[in-house]
Design a protein around this motif. Structure first.
Motif, PDB file in Angstrom:
ATOM      1  N   PHE A   1      -7.502  43.085  83.572  1.00  0.00           N
ATOM      2  CA  PHE A   1      -8.016  41.801  84.037  1.00  0.00           C
ATOM      3  C   PHE A   1      -6.901  40.768  84.134  1.00  0.00           C
ATOM      4  O   PHE A   1      -6.841  39.990  85.091  1.00  0.00           O
ATOM      5  CB  PHE A   1      -9.118  41.290  83.104  1.00  0.00           C
ATOM      6  CG  PHE A   1     -10.501  41.696  83.517  1.00  0.00           C
ATOM      7  CD1 PHE A   1     -11.072  41.185  84.677  1.00  0.00           C
ATOM      8  CD2 PHE A   1     -11.228  42.596  82.756  1.00  0.00           C
ATOM      9  CE1 PHE A   1     -12.350  41.559  85.067  1.00  0.00           C
ATOM     10  CE2 PHE A   1     -12.502  42.981  83.135  1.00  0.00           C
ATOM     11  CZ  PHE A   1     -13.061  42.463  84.297  1.00  0.00           C
ATOM     12  N   LEU A   2      -6.023  40.745  83.144  1.00  0.00           N
ATOM     13  CA  LEU A   2      -4.899  39.807  83.177  1.00  0.00           C
ATOM     14  C   LEU A   2      -4.000  40.079  84.377  1.00  0.00           C
ATOM     15  O   LEU A   2      -3.579  39.151  85.081  1.00  0.00           O
ATOM     16  CB  LEU A   2      -4.095  39.912  81.877  1.00  0.00           C
ATOM     17  CG  LEU A   2      -2.838  39.039  81.793  1.00  0.00           C
ATOM     18  CD1 LEU A   2      -3.188  37.560  81.898  1.00  0.00           C
ATOM     19  CD2 LEU A   2      -2.081  39.326  80.497  1.00  0.00           C
ATOM     20  N   SER A   3      -3.720  41.363  84.636  1.00  0.00           N
ATOM     21  CA  SER A   3      -2.852  41.732  85.755  1.00  0.00           C
ATOM     22  C   SER A   3      -3.468  41.344  87.093  1.00  0.00           C
ATOM     23  O   SER A   3      -2.796  40.779  87.963  1.00  0.00           O
ATOM     24  CB  SER A   3      -2.577  43.245  85.725  1.00  0.00           C
ATOM     25  OG  SER A   3      -1.974  43.621  84.507  1.00  0.00           O
ATOM     26  N   ILE A   4      -4.761  41.626  87.254  1.00  0.00           N
ATOM     27  CA  ILE A   4      -5.427  41.283  88.515  1.00  0.00           C
ATOM     28  C   ILE A   4      -5.496  39.769  88.688  1.00  0.00           C
ATOM     29  O   ILE A   4      -5.302  39.242  89.783  1.00  0.00           O
ATOM     30  CB  ILE A   4      -6.846  41.896  88.559  1.00  0.00           C
ATOM     31  CG1 ILE A   4      -6.771  43.412  88.483  1.00  0.00           C
ATOM     32  CG2 ILE A   4      -7.570  41.478  89.843  1.00  0.00           C
ATOM     33  CD1 ILE A   4      -8.119  44.076  88.289  1.00  0.00           C
ATOM     34  N   GLY A   5      -5.779  39.060  87.592  1.00  0.00           N
ATOM     35  CA  GLY A   5      -5.836  37.603  87.666  1.00  0.00           C
ATOM     36  C   GLY A   5      -4.505  36.996  88.061  1.00  0.00           C
ATOM     37  O   GLY A   5      -4.443  36.081  88.890  1.00  0.00           O
TER      38      GLY A   5
ATOM     39  N   LEU B   1     -13.873  36.637  88.927  1.00  0.00           N
ATOM     40  CA  LEU B   1     -13.357  37.934  88.487  1.00  0.00           C
ATOM     41  C   LEU B   1     -13.593  38.135  87.000  1.00  0.00           C
ATOM     42  O   LEU B   1     -14.034  39.214  86.561  1.00  0.00           O
ATOM     43  CB  LEU B   1     -11.856  38.020  88.803  1.00  0.00           C
ATOM     44  CG  LEU B   1     -11.082  39.171  88.146  1.00  0.00           C
ATOM     45  CD1 LEU B   1     -11.515  40.504  88.737  1.00  0.00           C
ATOM     46  CD2 LEU B   1      -9.581  38.971  88.306  1.00  0.00           C
ATOM     47  N   LYS B   2     -13.327  37.104  86.210  1.00  0.00           N
ATOM     48  CA  LYS B   2     -13.484  37.220  84.753  1.00  0.00           C
ATOM     49  C   LYS B   2     -14.940  37.236  84.322  1.00  0.00           C
ATOM     50  O   LYS B   2     -15.245  37.565  83.166  1.00  0.00           O
ATOM     51  CB  LYS B   2     -12.735  36.074  84.068  1.00  0.00           C
ATOM     52  CG  LYS B   2     -11.215  36.177  84.231  1.00  0.00           C
ATOM     53  CD  LYS B   2     -10.474  35.155  83.395  1.00  0.00           C
ATOM     54  CE  LYS B   2     -10.705  33.748  83.893  1.00  0.00           C
ATOM     55  NZ  LYS B   2      -9.883  32.759  83.144  1.00  0.00           N
ATOM     56  N   GLU B   3     -15.853  36.874  85.228  1.00  0.00           N
ATOM     57  CA  GLU B   3     -17.286  36.923  84.921  1.00  0.00           C
ATOM     58  C   GLU B   3     -17.885  38.311  85.171  1.00  0.00           C
ATOM     59  O   GLU B   3     -18.988  38.607  84.714  1.00  0.00           O
ATOM     60  CB  GLU B   3     -18.042  35.905  85.781  1.00  0.00           C
ATOM     61  CG  GLU B   3     -17.809  34.454  85.404  1.00  0.00           C
ATOM     62  CD  GLU B   3     -18.804  33.963  84.378  1.00  0.00           C
ATOM     63  OE1 GLU B   3     -19.284  34.785  83.576  1.00  0.00           O
ATOM     64  OE2 GLU B   3     -19.082  32.758  84.381  1.00  0.00           O
ATOM     65  N   THR B   4     -17.174  39.171  85.907  1.00  0.00           N
ATOM     66  CA  THR B   4     -17.759  40.459  86.301  1.00  0.00           C
ATOM     67  C   THR B   4     -18.151  41.357  85.127  1.00  0.00           C
ATOM     68  O   THR B   4     -19.064  42.180  85.290  1.00  0.00           O
ATOM     69  CB  THR B   4     -16.815  41.234  87.236  1.00  0.00           C
ATOM     70  OG1 THR B   4     -15.522  41.360  86.624  1.00  0.00           O
ATOM     71  CG2 THR B   4     -16.687  40.527  88.586  1.00  0.00           C
ATOM     72  N   PRO B   5     -17.522  41.269  83.940  1.00  0.00           N
ATOM     73  CA  PRO B   5     -18.002  42.117  82.846  1.00  0.00           C
ATOM     74  C   PRO B   5     -19.477  41.917  82.503  1.00  0.00           C
ATOM     75  O   PRO B   5     -20.107  42.811  81.934  1.00  0.00           O
ATOM     76  CB  PRO B   5     -17.099  41.708  81.667  1.00  0.00           C
ATOM     77  CG  PRO B   5     -15.836  41.286  82.302  1.00  0.00           C
ATOM     78  CD  PRO B   5     -16.258  40.595  83.568  1.00  0.00           C
ATOM     79  N   ILE B   6     -20.020  40.762  82.863  1.00  0.00           N
ATOM     80  CA  ILE B   6     -21.432  40.509  82.573  1.00  0.00           C
ATOM     81  C   ILE B   6     -22.338  41.444  83.380  1.00  0.00           C
ATOM     82  O   ILE B   6     -23.501  41.652  83.030  1.00  0.00           O
ATOM     83  CB  ILE B   6     -21.778  39.028  82.870  1.00  0.00           C
ATOM     84  CG1 ILE B   6     -23.013  38.600  82.089  1.00  0.00           C
ATOM     85  CG2 ILE B   6     -21.963  38.791  84.367  1.00  0.00           C
ATOM     86  CD1 ILE B   6     -23.317  37.117  82.214  1.00  0.00           C
TER      87      ILE B   6
END
Length: 218
Positions: free
Chosen positions: A196-200, A157-162
């Motif tokens: 992103f923090l909330s979804i994580g 999930l945190k990689e998706t900004p790429i």
């Protein structure tokens, strides 16, 4: 520059469009990674030394090269070879293959943790190889692997900004566009971080709840 609630409210509908793309890319990429990761482990158990060497070589290559390079190859290089994929398809495939190489390690550790007596008991019960894997090995291997897989889901999930680097308008892409349009990045980028923090945190809670239910079935 101070926080401006007006621009934050303007940015929210724009980021909502990107949020949907981010969620779709995360879910589909992880599903692909979960399936491919298991296939990689099973392929490495094939008696053919050639197949095992090719699979392991590909796995090491994927883990040893940056995800950004892999995405650029899929989106910008493959068209020169007459293979053109839509941007979102490239992103999902690239993320899925990349994380499959890591999930294969998780599966491998889980399978190695199945006691040898379980295999012997399956043979004693005249179970076929397929029945042994489906009913005996995989249920015991996947259960302890679930928390680690949940961690990789959050990492993906945190990689998706790429993905914005290959023209996919995910949350980060929409935030950059909004910032370029209004010359303000504080509000959209901050909101992206909060989302992103909330979804994580939500994903961590869901995976933890599912693992507890699997560990303590009613």
């Amino acid at each position: 520059m101070s926080w401006d609630s007006h621009y934050a409210l303007l940015a929210l509908p724009v980021l909502a469009r990107g949020l949907w793309i981010t969620i779709v890319a995360t879910v589909l990429s992880f599903a692909l990674a979960a399936v491919l990761g298991l296939l990689i482990v099973l392929a490495e158990m094939i008696p053919s030394r050639t197949v095992r060497t090719l699979v392991r070589g590909s796995e090491h290559f994927i883990r040893g090269t940056p995800l950004l390079v892999q995405l650029f190859f899929l989106y910008y290089v493959l068209p020169y070879l007459d293979v053109t994929l839509p941007a979102l398809g490239c992103g999902i495939f690239g993320l899925g293959v990349h994380y499959a190489a890591y999930l294969s390690q998780v599966y491998r550790a889980g399978i190695a943790g199945v006691p040898p007596l379980q295999w012997e008991a399956a043979r004693a019960c005249n179970l076929t190889r397929t029945q042994t894997w489906v009913h005996i090995v995989l249920p015991q291997a996947l259960k302890p692997s679930f928390p680690v897989m949940g961690n990789y889901l959050i990492a993906l999930l945190k990689e998706t900004p790429i993905l914005s680097s290959i023209t996919i308008m995910d949350m980060m892409g929409e935030a950059n566009t909004f910032g370029d349009l209004h010359y303000r990045y504080l509000e959209p980028v901050t909101l992206v971080g909060i989302l992103f923090l909330s979804i994580g945190l939500l994903a961590r809670w869901v995976t933890g709840t599912v693992y507890r239910l699997l560990s303590n079935p009613v």
